[in-house]
Write a protein that holds these residues in place. Structure first.
Motif, PDB file in Angstrom:
ATOM      1  N   CYS A   1      -7.031   6.888  -4.128  1.00 15.03           N
ATOM      2  CA  CYS A   1      -8.049   7.039  -3.088  1.00 15.03           C
ATOM      3  C   CYS A   1      -8.171   8.518  -2.707  1.00 15.03           C
ATOM      4  O   CYS A   1      -7.485   9.364  -3.284  1.00 15.03           O
ATOM      5  CB  CYS A   1      -7.688   6.199  -1.874  1.00 15.03           C
ATOM      6  N   VAL A   2      -8.984   8.818  -1.723  1.00 17.14           N
ATOM      7  CA  VAL A   2      -9.191  10.227  -1.349  1.00 17.14           C
ATOM      8  C   VAL A   2      -7.907  10.894  -0.880  1.00 17.14           C
ATOM      9  O   VAL A   2      -7.724  12.102  -1.065  1.00 17.14           O
ATOM     10  CB  VAL A   2     -10.297  10.395  -0.284  1.00 17.14           C
TER      11      VAL A   2
ATOM     12  N   ASP B   1      -3.048  10.907 -14.121  1.00 15.43           N
ATOM     13  CA  ASP B   1      -3.259   9.599 -13.504  1.00 15.43           C
ATOM     14  C   ASP B   1      -2.597   9.630 -12.130  1.00 15.43           C
ATOM     15  O   ASP B   1      -1.388   9.811 -12.028  1.00 15.43           O
ATOM     16  CB  ASP B   1      -2.624   8.523 -14.393  1.00 15.43           C
TER      17      ASP B   1
ATOM     18  N   ASN C   1      -6.113   5.848 -12.366  1.00 20.37           N
ATOM     19  CA  ASN C   1      -6.894   6.356 -11.236  1.00 20.37           C
ATOM     20  C   ASN C   1      -7.746   5.314 -10.504  1.00 20.37           C
ATOM     21  O   ASN C   1      -8.564   5.684  -9.673  1.00 20.37           O
ATOM     22  CB  ASN C   1      -7.764   7.540 -11.685  1.00 20.37           C
ATOM     23  N   THR C   2      -7.533   4.030 -10.799  1.00 21.59           N
ATOM     24  CA  THR C   2      -8.277   3.017 -10.045  1.00 21.59           C
ATOM     25  C   THR C   2      -7.627   2.756  -8.685  1.00 21.59           C
ATOM     26  O   THR C   2      -8.188   2.090  -7.837  1.00 21.59           O
ATOM     27  CB  THR C   2      -8.354   1.683 -10.819  1.00 21.59           C
TER      28      THR C   2
ATOM     29  N   SER D   1       0.841  -1.203   0.000  1.00 18.76           N
ATOM     30  CA  SER D   1       0.000   0.000   0.000  1.00 18.76           C
ATOM     31  C   SER D   1       0.873   1.248   0.000  1.00 18.76           C
ATOM     32  O   SER D   1       2.082   1.185   0.182  1.00 18.76           O
ATOM     33  CB  SER D   1      -0.907  -0.016   1.222  1.00 18.76           C
ATOM     34  N   LYS D   2       0.227   2.391  -0.202  1.00 16.05           N
ATOM     35  CA  LYS D   2       0.950   3.654  -0.323  1.00 16.05           C
ATOM     36  C   LYS D   2       1.534   4.105   1.012  1.00 16.05           C
ATOM     37  O   LYS D   2       1.223   3.542   2.057  1.00 16.05           O
ATOM     38  CB  LYS D   2       0.011   4.709  -0.915  1.00 16.05           C
TER      39      LYS D   2
ATOM     40  N   SER E   1      -1.521   6.002   2.801  1.00 17.20           N
ATOM     41  CA  SER E   1      -2.907   5.537   2.709  1.00 17.20           C
ATOM     42  C   SER E   1      -2.943   4.059   2.346  1.00 17.20           C
ATOM     43  O   SER E   1      -1.915   3.480   1.984  1.00 17.20           O
ATOM     44  CB  SER E   1      -3.679   6.335   1.651  1.00 17.20           C
ATOM     45  N   GLY E   2      -4.144   3.480   2.407  1.00 18.93           N
ATOM     46  CA  GLY E   2      -4.311   2.053   2.138  1.00 18.93           C
ATOM     47  C   GLY E   2      -4.594   1.739   0.674  1.00 18.93           C
ATOM     48  O   GLY E   2      -5.100   0.663   0.350  1.00 18.93           O
ATOM     49  N   ALA E   3      -4.259   2.676  -0.238  1.00 17.09           N
ATOM     50  CA  ALA E   3      -4.444   2.395  -1.669  1.00 17.09           C
ATOM     51  C   ALA E   3      -3.308   1.516  -2.167  1.00 17.09           C
ATOM     52  O   ALA E   3      -2.185   1.600  -1.679  1.00 17.09           O
ATOM     53  CB  ALA E   3      -4.493   3.700  -2.455  1.00 17.09           C
ATOM     54  N   SER E   4      -3.595   0.688  -3.167  1.00 14.44           N
ATOM     55  CA  SER E   4      -2.598  -0.249  -3.681  1.00 14.44           C
ATOM     56  C   SER E   4      -1.514   0.457  -4.481  1.00 14.44           C
ATOM     57  O   SER E   4      -1.761   1.479  -5.132  1.00 14.44           O
ATOM     58  CB  SER E   4      -3.289  -1.282  -4.575  1.00 14.44           C
TER      59      SER E   4
ATOM     60  N   MET F   1      -8.327  15.049  -1.309  1.00 13.64           N
ATOM     61  CA  MET F   1      -9.644  15.583  -0.973  1.00 13.64           C
ATOM     62  C   MET F   1      -9.540  16.329   0.367  1.00 13.64           C
ATOM     63  O   MET F   1      -8.768  15.937   1.232  1.00 13.64           O
ATOM     64  CB  MET F   1     -10.657  14.441  -0.848  1.00 13.64           C
TER      65      MET F   1
ATOM     66  N   PRO G   1      -2.939  11.924   6.396  1.00  9.42           N
ATOM     67  CA  PRO G   1      -1.974  10.867   6.083  1.00  9.42           C
ATOM     68  C   PRO G   1      -1.677   9.993   7.306  1.00  9.42           C
ATOM     69  O   PRO G   1      -1.569  10.515   8.412  1.00  9.42           O
ATOM     70  CB  PRO G   1      -0.725  11.651   5.677  1.00  9.42           C
TER      71      PRO G   1
ATOM     72  N   LEU H   1      -5.891  11.690  -3.929  1.00 13.78           N
ATOM     73  CA  LEU H   1      -6.546  12.771  -4.665  1.00 13.78           C
ATOM     74  C   LEU H   1      -6.504  14.092  -3.916  1.00 13.78           C
ATOM     75  O   LEU H   1      -6.898  15.120  -4.441  1.00 13.78           O
ATOM     76  CB  LEU H   1      -8.013  12.414  -4.935  1.00 13.78           C
TER      77      LEU H   1
END
Lengths: 479, 95
Positions: free
Chosen positions: A38-39, A146, A34-35, A19-20, A23-26, A44, A49, A42
């Motif tokens: 995550c927020v 992206d 952009n799949t 993960s990043k 964050s917990g994005a892959s 938001m 963090p 992005l």
């Protein structure tokens, strides 16, 4: 007047995490745009963090590997700049208090007689997040963004300006590239951007203490390009100065098609990043226990392994160096020896035939069609005198092409060495009877004639006679 | 340290905020006030006190390295002004 080039490197190493960094994005490579944004990726409003433990452990690993001080307290900072692939308007990095302090990496430069070792000082290494990617030309007048890569954990590794040639810079980059893979913190995939180098180049008159003005070559992701870019840049700077010009500090890009470096349009407000501590992140504390826990899982480092190979297996310095140039090669060699092969023979085969074949077919050692156990079986057949070195090469070819196991190939090809002295004597007698002229030459003191006779015997035996025995029997008969 | 309106214009540019001359003057007055406050604070003797990077004396909590986010591109891009092939579109930028 002679010139001297001064080079320092900054390398961005992508850390091997699921993960990043915040964050917990892959972080998986190659996903649809952009799949994996995550927020947090992005930016938001309102997101916060949270630091990835694995990224911190990777940084500790690296610190241990280069014998560096690991900060018990380090701080994340915001590096502010505007670019569409950085939606927050700042990159989270480390500035005043990086996680890894001063260390060093030993490099070997050149080969053969001219080879030498050099110690490259590491200034620091710090954790930071990667930015996203801009895709140009998606639509007229627009850029596509992206953000899958945004937030991918990086370790930026900075050297002192210790390198004095393109060869030294490339040797350092290669060594670092191997090291980060060796300790398992980076996959080393340069095509995918997992290992990217920025190279600072300046020139000065030999003997001058003061550094010249530097230009930074950005984002080199191949060792070949690095070599070319530094050589071009060095020539360009020397020519500019010799023509009475001045070097302006600049960021340049290397164009592989032309082999030239070219300054990027210089920004009006160059590099005013207005760093300040990120209020969203607390200081990172690393205790002695944390460091010990990482130490427990550290693999044996290349330098230590090299020394062990020399003492344990009595290998020459050159062999030990080559075999520890990559973890995969070292592991392969160790497995061959563990399967019963003589260490020096194993070393010769791994560095020789195996490496040559892999090179030719552009394969990594992990993809070798001959596994360590099979190679050990082959070497054992040389050791016990079943086959000669030359025959072993044929067996090796056949094994590589998937023609079967060692013994069955020896059998099928009739490569078994003849060590029966009676049989060899018979062949020697035959050859001597047919080559009277050579015998006379030999007796008149021409040593070459002896080798020619050995050749004849080997030929008559279809290469199967044990060469040592042939020598011995021939000598006896001719004396 | 004193600021002038050139500094304000520069800071505004770095932050990509457009300010006209009147706004720059008004901002200059406010920032000068803040600078005065900082100068007052700098008069305090802080020798031997380590700088803090955060107002609380606590340290960073770490997250296990696990993927917890799922693909929600469609939802996130529903508020974007312009997208194409999954990419966010912005006015062209070339360095």
């Amino acid at each position: 007047m002679e010139w001297e080039v001064v080079i320092g490197l900054e390398t961005h190493v992508q850390l091997q995490t699921q993960s990043k960094i915040f964050s917990g994005a892959s972080t998986a490579f190659g996903a649809e745009p952009n799949t994996q944004a995550c927020v947090v990726s992005l930016a938001m409003p309102g997101v916060l963090p949270v630091l990835n433990k694995q990224a911190v452990q990777c940084a500790i690993r690296f610190g241990l590997a280069i014998d560096a001080e690991i900060a018990n307290r380090s701080v994340f900072a915001r590096k502010n700049y505007f670019y569409p692939d950085l939606p927050k308007g700042y990159q989270i990095s480390q500035y005043e208090l990086p996680v890894v302090g001063k260390g060093h990496i030993n490099i070997q430069v050149g080969s053969g007689e001219q080879a030498y070792e050099k110690n490259i000082r590491i200034t620091r290494a710090h954790l930071e997040e990667d930015a996203g990617k801009s895709v140009h030309g998606a639509q007229q007048g627009m850029s596509g963004i992206d953000l899958n890569r945004a937030g991918t954990p990086l370790l930026e590794i900075v050297t002192e300006p210790d390198m004095r040639s393109a060869a030294e810079a490339v040797a350092y980059a290669k060594k670092l590239h191997e090291l980060v893979q060796w300790i398992g913190i980076c996959d080393g995939n340069m095509q995918e951007g997992s290992f990217r180098c920025d190279v600072n180049v300046s020139v000065r008159r030999k003997g001058e203490e003061k550094l010249g003005t530097r230009r930074e070559i950005k984002n080199l992701n191949s060792f070949k390009f690095m070599q070319q870019a530094i050589e071009y840049e060095t020539r360009w700077q020397i020519e500019t100065l010799e023509d009475g010009g001045k070097i302006q500090q600049a960021t340049v890009l290397f164009n592989p098609d032309t082999g030239e470096t070219r300054a990027m349009r210089s920004k009006e407000e160059a590099n005013d990043y207005r760093y300040f501590p990120d209020p969203d992140l607390l200081p990172l504390a690393i205790s002695a226990d944390d460091i010990d826990a990482v130490k427990q899982h550290m693999p044996e480092l290349p330098e230590a392994m090299k020394q062990r190979f020399q003492s344990q297996y009595a290998l020459p310095d050159y062999d030990a160096n080559m075999l520890t140039s990559s973890r995969a090669v070292a592991d392969y060699f160790v497995a061959v020896v563990a399967a019963g092969a003589d260490a020096k023979l194993a070393s010769n085969w791994v560095m020789g035939n195996v490496a040559a074949k892999l090179n030719l077919e552009e394969k990594s050692i992990a993809a070798s069609p001959i596994n360590p156990t099979q190679l050990a079986e082959l070497i054992k057949r040389i050791q016990d005198g079943t086959i000669s070195n030359n025959a072993a090469k044929q067996v090796f070819e056949a094994m590589w092409n998937g023609e079967g196991e060692v013994d069955s190939i020896i059998e099928a090809k009739g490569l078994k060495q003849v060590s029966d002295s009676g049989a060899i004597e018979a062949i020697v007698d035959e050859v001597l009877a047919a080559n009277d002229a050579m015998i006379q030459e030999y007796k008149s003191g021409k040593d070459k004639a002896f080798n020619a006779l050995v050749g004849q015997v080997m030929k008559a035996s279809k290469g199967k006679a044990n060469p040592a025995q042939v020598n011995e029997i021939l000598k006896k008969k001719l004396s | 340290m004193s600021l002038n309106s050139q500094d304000i214009k520069r800071i505004a540019h770095l932050a990509r905020i457009e300010v006209n001359d009147d706004e720059a003057q008004a901002t200059l007055n406010k920032l000068t006030g803040i600078m005065a406050l900082i100068e007052e604070m700098q008069a305090v003797n802080t020798e031997g006190i380590a700088p803090m990077s955060h107002s609380q004396d606590v340290t960073q909590r770490l997250r296990e390295d696990q993927v917890t986010e799922t693909n929600q591109r469609e939802l996130y891009q529903s508020i974007a002004p312009s997208v194409e092939d999954g990419l966010y579109l912005v006015p062209k930028v070339i360095e």
